[in-house]
Write a protein that holds these residues in place. Structure first.
Motif, PDB file in Angstrom:
ATOM      1  N   PRO A  55     -12.544 -35.258  47.256  1.00  0.00           N
ATOM      2  CA  PRO A  55     -12.644 -33.812  47.546  1.00  0.00           C
ATOM      3  C   PRO A  55     -11.259 -33.334  48.571  1.00  0.00           C
ATOM      4  N   TYR A  56     -11.336 -31.874  48.741  1.00  0.00           N
ATOM      5  CA  TYR A  56     -10.364 -31.622  49.794  1.00  0.00           C
ATOM      6  C   TYR A  56     -10.732 -31.885  51.230  1.00  0.00           C
ATOM      7  N   LEU A  57      -9.983 -31.909  51.957  1.00  0.00           N
ATOM      8  CA  LEU A  57     -10.305 -31.893  53.421  1.00  0.00           C
ATOM      9  C   LEU A  57     -10.509 -30.609  53.968  1.00  0.00           C
ATOM     10  N   ASN A  58      -9.757 -29.617  53.652  1.00  0.00           N
ATOM     11  CA  ASN A  58      -9.959 -28.479  54.161  1.00  0.00           C
ATOM     12  C   ASN A  58      -9.904 -27.487  52.764  1.00  0.00           C
TER      13      ASN A  58
ATOM     14  N   VAL B 104     -16.656 -30.732  44.677  1.00  0.00           N
ATOM     15  CA  VAL B 104     -17.391 -31.837  45.735  1.00  0.00           C
ATOM     16  C   VAL B 104     -16.997 -31.083  47.118  1.00  0.00           C
ATOM     17  N   PRO B 105     -17.929 -30.752  47.981  1.00  0.00           N
ATOM     18  CA  PRO B 105     -17.539 -30.024  49.221  1.00  0.00           C
ATOM     19  C   PRO B 105     -16.838 -30.800  50.022  1.00  0.00           C
ATOM     20  N   SER B 106     -15.498 -30.277  50.623  1.00  0.00           N
ATOM     21  CA  SER B 106     -14.747 -30.682  51.146  1.00  0.00           C
ATOM     22  C   SER B 106     -15.087 -31.388  52.592  1.00  0.00           C
ATOM     23  N   VAL B 107     -14.578 -32.127  53.201  1.00  0.00           N
ATOM     24  CA  VAL B 107     -14.741 -33.000  54.602  1.00  0.00           C
ATOM     25  C   VAL B 107     -15.221 -31.797  55.626  1.00  0.00           C
ATOM     26  N   ALA B 108     -14.328 -30.585  55.402  1.00  0.00           N
ATOM     27  CA  ALA B 108     -14.549 -29.815  56.608  1.00  0.00           C
ATOM     28  C   ALA B 108     -15.936 -28.775  56.378  1.00  0.00           C
TER      29      ALA B 108
END
Lengths: 1009, 207
Positions: A55-58, B104-108
């Motif tokens: 996934p993206y980080l932000n 997929v949701p981001s880590v943030a």
């Protein structure tokens, strides 16, 4: 076994075992399932690793993954600076399109622009900054680079610091001047260098009107063009702009039955020449004689007040150059009778380029074209250095007057300057050479410091190619290797040496700060692609007072009797900068149709004289320097001349670029006396045959004549009024009825899918098609079509879903519409004219390929397409054999494995990458159709007309291709199709193609004139 | 042996050649017939969701080469988030209506809530999440639902056509770690397409 033996011998128990073909396949099928299961088990034993899902980080707020976004930037394929849109998906650029808002590109591109993406992803880019010590080369960080450059500039004498940049314009130019003035570097030390500097026409304008300019010829406003070896469609100052205008110029007005006229006077048919309605052959160097005689003739005929402009042509020269008086009279008559004529000279290369440009501009002046269709102000190429200026720089370097040389913009000095200038020894004399390059090149070997620069797709910049027409470069991808662009490094250097020399930290801030834009304006103009406040006004011009002196001094070259060589600029590779794109290497040269190499292009007679055939490798020698090239026999070249394209034979430009031979090796430093431009004409070469030869020439040209087959469609202006649209369509329906009397049921014998509101169709206007093959390369980029190497092309295994076929037709064939003279039985005509036929899958309604597929991998869809399910295909190749158009292509090997990393980043995620043993073909860009259909479905409406554009139609600079829904009466494609020029390829087979061709229109008056 | 037979006669009379092929394939299908039958019958069953180690034979016959629960880097409990907290699927998989990917949701995004949920702060998996965020690394999830590259599947069109998430993904709400319940085979896709009268033309998914 003995039992079987007996059975075989005496017929055995034949009655008991009834093996029909059907039963056989049943068992065959079962056992195949069994074999498949075994394979499955085997694959399961090695448990595959599950794929990662990162996934993206932000999450970037503006980006939805899987949805394409378009960013406006500027093309770097040639100095013309057309506005482009880069399609990025998941933050990775996938395709280049024209920017519809941009006045130069108008939503179109040429083939070169499509390949700039391959430069960005080139596997041979420079990834690290390199410093070359006495013994070893090591990588250094950008901070160290800044320190080193700053130290060197501090030590050096500012008068001995030199820059070689591209054609910098706008605020980029101001930046370099600011940088120079900060350190006392004279402005002359910034040398703007492009391989082709348009110096001939610049000098001619200066001599005549006192302005150094590359004028803009308003082709769209003209009704007659005389081209004197012109190259405005190949590599002129702005290929796309001129091609777009040319499309408007050349297309026939069906209602009025009128077509503009275009005559080409040249020793060779380049892309421009192939689109002329008449080719007047002259020997090389004869164009200027022709032009002068023409000028004298029109002054005599009509413009007697300009008699002081008449040019003295030495007696006997006309005969020596074999110029017929008939031709001059004919062209003079056309020029005088047309309301807005235009005479266009070449932009580079000819032996007496400036004289030719001067005489052409004089003819234009006499005819009054400057008030009608020429903008004198023109393109901003006027500060480019000529070859003679480069030569004097090299002299300075040899005399140790250069301390530091900055080579900017990835320029490959060592390659583009002929070896005979001594550039290599000059560079090794310079104590410190810095090369800012994003790609490996030969200059890097001679540089002490190689700075890994950013590709134009990763950087900021601007270009003002016409006064007031500003296009912006903006990054469309995060920098792949190093983070700073060359200008940013220079700003850091300047601020390190002298605090506050630039008030900005980055070039982006500097540029927009200089323009004085607010934040909203920046967003607005970046979305648009630039600021377009310009004026192409035609102003009356006046000649300088000393013109008669200039004319009196004109010199004419003598005819060179031996074998001569012309170096020409190829449409696709330009000056060699696109040579490392494998798709560009596979591209078939627009004139001689050879790929993966340049070739010694010569006429049939010359080849016979030399005793060589197509594919034989010959050695061309001039004063001890030799190159080896395969022979390509081409109709469009005069006898005793060999033409070779530049831009090949790189030594250090990456893994794909080293093909063919570098013709610059043969070119001597001989300048055009007036302008100082290099002559691309090499007289008196010697040619010898070698023992080597190619198995076959790597070309896509089959039989270049129509031979009475219904494959090329042409008519003449004179015949056009007799043609009737209703009759044509009725005849065609009758033909289909005869072939399939019971109608649709016979087509497939299939349960028809749900009725669809769409029936996709394509109309190709052959009258507008100029044969540039931009569609071919656009299709390759869009549809992940693999490239194949030269060996495979020789085997005829190249893949191009759309190919541009070229058929040469004679005036007799045109007169009889190919019915009586098939060009084969009759006498061979001296004059032949090409018809270009873009051949893609015809999406036949009665498709011959569909019947024969044993596994239903191909079939018909409800919206009239002929689909190909790649995962279902088993590679029997029955379909390709049964296809009368030969538009199905087979993957003989895993060609996709040839694509090196990171070139694979450019692949379109919407299209399957095909593997070995799979048949593939054009599907009218089904992914684009599906995307539009999905959008329409979500919004609960039907697909609008013009919402879908296949890659070929989108790129076509002349708008020759129209796509749309044939079921809707109001759609553009249905309107265009209702033409009396409509025709269908191989229609007598009754395949009922969805592609309609509109005939090319010749002018019999001009052909016979 | 056979080759020395009257070759000429054999090739002039193709029906005899036919017979040779037939016997060859009879042997073949005899050996693998059983396997083929097993293959067919296994397609009828719906695989059961059980916690078990990788089962070779089951993997073969259910066309599911993965164990039912992949060793995800973080044991994400769907049931806690859906059943206990009442979150909608689209709360985290927010591209599902707009794009081919559900997202997929981001880590943030995870951190957006979890930095305020003090009750689970000390759990080892939540600590891992914090570590990923601090390191600036995306969480390397393993793909549970993976389609081959030659299939063009868009979540967007299915959601807009009114297909519910659970119809393909199963009752994720009650699973702790997500696992595959459907074979994702073409046969399975087509069954649904036929039932809903959706397009079954090849080019709907393959191009």
């Amino acid at each position: 076994m003995n039992d079987i033996k007996n059975e075989m011998n005496n017929g055995g128990k034949k009655e008991n075992i009834d093996i029909s073909r059907r039963n056989f396949f049943k068992f065959f099928g079962k056992s195949s399932v069994a074999v498949g299961t075994v394979a499955l088990i085997e694959s399961c034993v090695k448990k595959p690793e599950p794929e990662k899902l990162l996934p993206y980080l932000n999450v970037p707020e503006t980006i939805i993954p899987g949805v394409p976004y378009f960013y406006a930037t500027t093309c770097s394929g040639c100095p013309a600076s057309c506005g482009i849109l880069v399609k990025t998906e998941d933050a990775i650029p996938r395709k280049v399109e024209g920017n519809p808002e941009h006045p130069l590109s108008g939503g179109k591109t040429c083939a070169r622009a499509q390949a700039t993406l391959h430069q960005l992803y080139s596997p041979d880019r420079i990834k690290d900054n390199l410093i070359r010590g006495k013994t070893e080369t090591k990588t250094i960080s950008t901070d160290e680079v800044i320190q080193i450059i700053a130290d060197k500039i501090k030590e050096a004498d500012p008068k001995k610091i030199f820059f070689i940049t591209g054609n910098i314009t706008g605020k980029t130019e101001k930046f370099y001047l600011d940088f120079a003035s900060n350190f006392g570097i004279p402005y002359e030390n910034i040398i703007r260098w492009e391989t082709f500097s348009f110096s001939g026409i610049r000098k001619a304008s200066e001599l005549l009107f006192g302005v150094q300019s590359v004028p803009i010829f308003r082709i769209d406003k003209s009704d007659f063009i005389l081209s004197l070896s012109a190259d405005f469609l190949d590599s002129g100052p702005s290929t796309v702009l001129y091609t777009r205008w040319f499309g408007q110029f050349i297309s026939v007005d069906e209602k009025a039955g009128r077509k503009n006229k275009f005559v080409h006077v040249s020793p060779r048919l380049n892309l421009t020449g192939q689109n002329a309605q008449k080719w007047i052959k002259v020997k090389p160097g004869g164009e200027v004689v022709f032009a002068s005689l023409l000028l004298n003739k029109i002054i005599d005929e009509k413009f007697s007040n300009y008699s002081y402009l008449k040019i003295q042509v030495p007696a006997g020269l006309q005969e020596k150059y074999n110029i017929l008086q008939k031709d001059i009279d004919f062209v003079a008559k056309l020029l005088i009778n047309s309301s807005s004529p235009l005479v266009i000279p070449p932009s580079y290369g000819a032996e007496d380029l400036t004289s030719l440009c001067l005489v052409s501009l004089l003819i234009n002046y006499v005819l009054g074209s400057y008030e009608k269709n020429i903008s004198l102000e023109g393109f901003s190429y006027s500060k480019l250095a000529t070859y003679s200026e480069i030569s004097s720089f090299i002299q300075k370097a040899k005399n140790k007057q250069v301390d530091i040389l900055f080579v900017m913009n990835n320029f490959d000095l060592v390659y583009t300057i002929p070896d005979s200038f001594g550039i290599k020894s000059a560079l090794s004399e310079i104590p410190f050479v810095v090369s800012f390059a994003y790609h490996q090149n030969e200059t890097s070997d001679f540089s002490h410091l190689v700075v890994a620069d950013l590709h134009p797709f990763e950087r900021w910049g601007d270009s003002e190619i016409v006064n007031g027409l500003i296009s912006f470069y903006q990054p469309v991808i995060r920098p792949m290797y190093q983070k700073l662009q060359s200008e940013d490094i220079l700003i850091a250097v300047a601020n390190k040496l002298k605090e506050g020399s630039f008030n900005y930290q980055s070039f982006k801030d500097y540029m927009f700060g200089q323009y004085g834009f607010s934040d909203e304006q920046i967003v607005k103009y970046l979305e648009l692609g630039g600021v377009f406040n310009f004026d192409l006004a035609q102003k009356p011009v006046s000649l300088k007072s000393d013109v008669t002196e200039v004319i009196g001094k004109l010199k004419f070259n003598e005819v060179s009797d031996g074998l001569n060589l012309i170096a020409y600029v190829p449409y696709h590779i330009y000056d060699g900068r696109l040579a490392n794109s494998p798709w560009m290497q596979q591209f078939f040269d627009v004139s001689n149709r050879v790929s993966w190499t340049n070739s010694a292009e010569m006429s049939k007679k010359t080849a016979q004289k030399l005793g060589v055939k197509n594919g034989d490798i010959i050695e061309i020698e001039k004063e001890g320097k030799k190159i080896e090239l395969p022979v390509a026999v081409y109709y469009g070249i005069v006898d005793d001349v060999i033409a070779v394209s530049v831009g090949r034979g790189h030594k250090k430009y990456g893994r794909f670029a080293n093909t063919g031979a570098n013709v610059f090796d043969l070119i001597e430093p001989r300048y055009d006396q007036l302008s100082g431009d290099l002559s691309f004409f090499v007289p008196n070469i010697s040619v010898s045959k070698t023992t080597k030869k190619l198995r076959r020439l790597p070309t896509d040209q089959g039989v270049p004549r129509t031979l009475g087959r219904g494959v090329a469609f042409f008519t003449s202006v004179q015949k056009l009024p007799e043609q009737d649209y209703y009759k044509k369509f009725k005849d065609y329906e009758k033909l289909l009825k005869k072939r399939f009397p019971k109608g649709d049921i016979e087509k497939y014998n299939r349960d028809s899918a749900k009725p669809s509101p769409y029936k996709w169709g394509l109309v190709v206007d052959l009258d507008k098609c100029i044969g540039c093959q931009a569609c071919v390369i656009a299709c390759q980029v869009e549809n992940n079509i693999p490239f194949v190497d030269q060996k495979e092309v020789i085997w005829g295994r190249e893949i191009s879903w759309v190919r541009v076929e070229r058929y040469f037709v004679s005036p007799e064939e045109i007169e009889h519409k190919g019915e009586h003279h098939n060009g084969h039985n009759g006498k061979e005509s001296d004059e032949l004219y090409p018809v270009f036929v873009p051949m893609m899958c015809q999406q036949c309604d009665h498709a011959p390929c569909e019947y024969v597929c044993p596994v239903y991998a191909t079939g018909h869809t409800s919206d009239g397409l002929n689909y190909q399910a790649y995962n279902r295909c088993v590679g029997t190749r029955f379909c390709a054999n049964n296809c009368p158009y030969k538009v199905r292509y087979f993957n003989w090997h895993d060609y996709y494995k040839n694509i090196p990393e990171p070139l694979t980043m450019g692949l379109n995620p919407e299209v399957t990458v095909r593997s070995k043993g799979v048949m593939e073909k054009c599907t009218f860009c089904i992914q684009r159709i599906k995307y539009a259909e999905h959008n329409a479905k979500v919004e609960k409406r039907e697909v609008r007309d013009g919402e879908i554009t296949p890659a070929c139609a989108q790129v076509c600079p002349t708008d020759a291709i129209t796509f749309g829904n044939l079921k809707s009466e109001s759609s553009k494609v249905s309107q265009v199709r209702k033409s009396k020029r409509a025709d269908w390829s191989l229609k007598e087979l009754g395949t009922d193609p969805a592609v309609t061709y509109l005939e090319k229109v010749f002018d019999l008056e001009i052909l016979k004139g | 042996m056979l080759s020395k037979l009257k070759k000429k006669e054999m090739y002039s009379n193709p029906s005899k050649l036919w017979k040779r092929f037939f016997f060859f394939f009879l042997v073949f299908s005899g050996i693998f017939g059983v396997v083929a039958l097993a293959q067919q019958s296994s397609n009828q069953k719906v695989p059961q969701v059980k916690e078990k180690e990788f089962d070779f034979w089951k993997a073969v016959f259910y066309k599911n080469p993965f164990p039912e629960k992949l060793p995800q880097p973080i044991k994400f409990p769907h049931n806690t988030h859906v059943q206990k907290l009442g979150l909608d699927c689209k709360f985290c998989h927010y591209y599902v209506e707009k794009s081919k990917y559900a997202g997929v949701p981001s880590v943030a995004d995870c951190m957006g809530c979890h930095r305020y949920v003090s009750t689970v702060m000390e759990k080892p998996d939540i600590k891992k999440l914090f570590q990923y965020y601090e390191k600036g690394e995306p969480i390397p999830w393993l793909k549970v639902h993976n389609l081959p590259d030659f299939v063009r599947f868009t979540h967007r069109m299915h959601i807009n056509a009114g297909v519910e998430c659970y119809e393909c993904h199963g009752d994720v709400a009650s699973m702790d770690t997500a696992q595959r319940v459907a074979p994702l085979s073409m046969d399975w896709c087509l069954n649904c397409h036929r039932q809903r009268n959706a397009s079954t033309e090849c080019y709907t998914c393959h191009y």
